[in-house]
Design an enzyme around this catalytic site. Structure first.
Site, PDB file in Angstrom:
ATOM      1  N   HIS A 241       0.651  -1.200   0.077  1.00  0.00           N
ATOM      2  CA  HIS A 241       0.075  -0.115   0.077  1.00  0.00           C
ATOM      3  C   HIS A 241       0.879   1.399   0.102  1.00  0.00           C
ATOM      4  O   HIS A 241       0.775   2.040  -0.759  1.00  0.00           O
ATOM      5  CB  HIS A 241      -0.774   0.072   1.208  1.00  0.00           C
ATOM      6  CG  HIS A 241      -1.676  -1.044   1.493  1.00  0.00           C
ATOM      7  ND1 HIS A 241      -3.000  -1.403   0.712  1.00  0.00           N
ATOM      8  CD2 HIS A 241      -1.590  -2.184   2.273  1.00  0.00           C
ATOM      9  CE1 HIS A 241      -3.695  -2.439   1.114  1.00  0.00           C
ATOM     10  NE2 HIS A 241      -2.706  -2.933   2.339  1.00  0.00           N
TER      11      HIS A 241
HETATM   12  C1  BDR Z   1      -3.125   0.669   5.176  1.00  0.00           C
HETATM   13  O1  BDR Z   1      -3.301   0.223   6.803  1.00  0.00           O
HETATM   14  C2  BDR Z   1      -1.946  -0.225   7.239  1.00  0.00           C
HETATM   15  O2  BDR Z   1      -2.386  -1.549   7.680  1.00  0.00           O
HETATM   16  C3  BDR Z   1      -1.010  -0.249   6.066  1.00  0.00           C
HETATM   17  O3  BDR Z   1       0.247   0.193   6.566  1.00  0.00           O
HETATM   18  C4  BDR Z   1      -1.596   0.769   4.972  1.00  0.00           C
HETATM   19  O4  BDR Z   1      -1.171   2.072   5.540  1.00  0.00           O
HETATM   20  C5  BDR Z   1      -3.901  -0.105   4.507  1.00  0.00           C
HETATM   21  O5  BDR Z   1      -5.142  -0.391   4.552  1.00  0.00           O
END
Ligand code: BDR
Ligand code: CA
Length: 311
Positions: A241
């Site tokens: 992400h």
């Molecule tokens: C986001 O949530 C976190 O677990 C990850 O680091 C990312 O920023 C994805 O939904």
């Protein structure tokens, strides 16, 4: 001239890869890293941020602690994805570089006031608590922000922590509401984009094949957090992400999206934290965010692998 950025983060293996990408890239200058409570509590996210800076050979980076809980609600964490430390996977030494004195929110405020208006970009990779708290405390700074490029929300992919909400927005929807209403230029990397940044086996092997410490760490972090998303989505890998935020600053043409209105649901118990994006422009609500929808995944991983190889 490199673009000046502040990374606001809750590492998190994918946050860690984003920080490495930024520190490996001459297009950006990291003015500081501010930790926030999110994937794991603040004492761990601030520790992990320093571990990552040291891994990148940058113990000189200023790392601050920001807020230890969301603005109005209790903290929800994600150890089920990231492990107990937030950075589970390879064994890592404790950091020796210090945390900076002072609160991370004050660092954000002071930096935006000290730098020329329109020259500092905020890069939130976790819940938006620090940024919104800074805007509440110092309403003058919003006008001075060049852009906020954040990972959060979803439209077509809807939710990952609830059926309706993405984790970063869900943890602190009141903060997200403040940020989306701030009037700053906002660019959003939602799940719609990040779910296309999948760590398939050949991509992970390319990190490992770099033969460097950073390459090995990225491969092993990925090995660890992949197991959860692969099982959940039945996908070939896990979404990376947060590095999408930094990749956008370096190579914006990897991404495409729409400038639309995005509102945050803060009231409903069922859909709390939902990013209500007017993707089809069915309302006359004014656009307030560039909401990304697609990315060139091959180009993204080529950039990431090349830059991690520089460390
Ligand atoms: C986001 O949530 C976190 O677990 C990850 O680091 C990312 O920023 C994805 O939904
Ligand atoms: Ca994150």
């Amino acid at each position: 001239m490199p673009r000046k950025i502040i990374i606001d983060t809750d590492p998190g293996q994918d946050d860690a890869v984003a920080i490495l990408l930024a520190l490996a890239s001459p297009e950006v200058e990291v003015l500081g890293v501010v930790a926030v409570a999110g994937n794991v509590p603040l004492d761990l996210t601030s520790k992990n941020a320093r571990i990552v800076c040291e891994l990148a050979g940058r113990p000189d980076i200023k790392v601050f602690e920001g807020c230890d809980r969301p603005m109005r609600h209790t903290l929800v964490t994600a150890e089920h994805v990231h492990g107990k430390t937030g950075l589970d996977g390879p064994a890592m030494p404790d950091p020796t570089m210090p945390l900076q004195d002072g609160h991370g929110v004050d660092f954000i405020i002071e930096t935006l006031r000290a730098e020329a208006p329109g020259t500092v970009t905020l890069c939130p990779l976790g819940p938006l608590t620090n940024i919104a708290t800074a805007f509440e405390k110092a309403p003058d700074i919003a006008d001075r922000v060049q852009e906020i490029v954040l990972m959060g929300g979803a439209y077509f992919q809807v939710g990952n922590i609830t059926p309706a909400a993405e984790f970063n927005i869900y943890v602190d929807p009141e903060a997200a509401d403040i940020v989306f209403k701030s009037g700053c230029p906002v660019t959003v990397m939602p799940l719609d984009v990040t779910h296309k940044a999948l760590t398939t086996a050949p991509r992970v092997e390319a990190f490992r094949a770099l033969g460097t410490e950073a390459g090995r760490m990225v491969a092993e972090w990925t090995d660890f957090f992949e197991r959860f998303d692969k099982e959940k989505y039945g996908s070939a890998g896990a979404p990376l992400h947060d590095p999408c935020v930094i990749a956008y600053l370096i190579q914006p043409d990897l991404f495409s999206g729409r400038h639309v209105n995005v509102e945050i649901e803060t009231l409903s118990s069922l859909t709390r934290g939902m990013t209500v994006a007017d993707w089809w422009r069915v309302t006359d609500r004014a656009p307030n965010a560039m909401f990304m929808g697609d990315l060139d995944a091959e180009g993204f991983f080529a950039l990431l692998t090349e830059r991690i190889g520089e460390l």
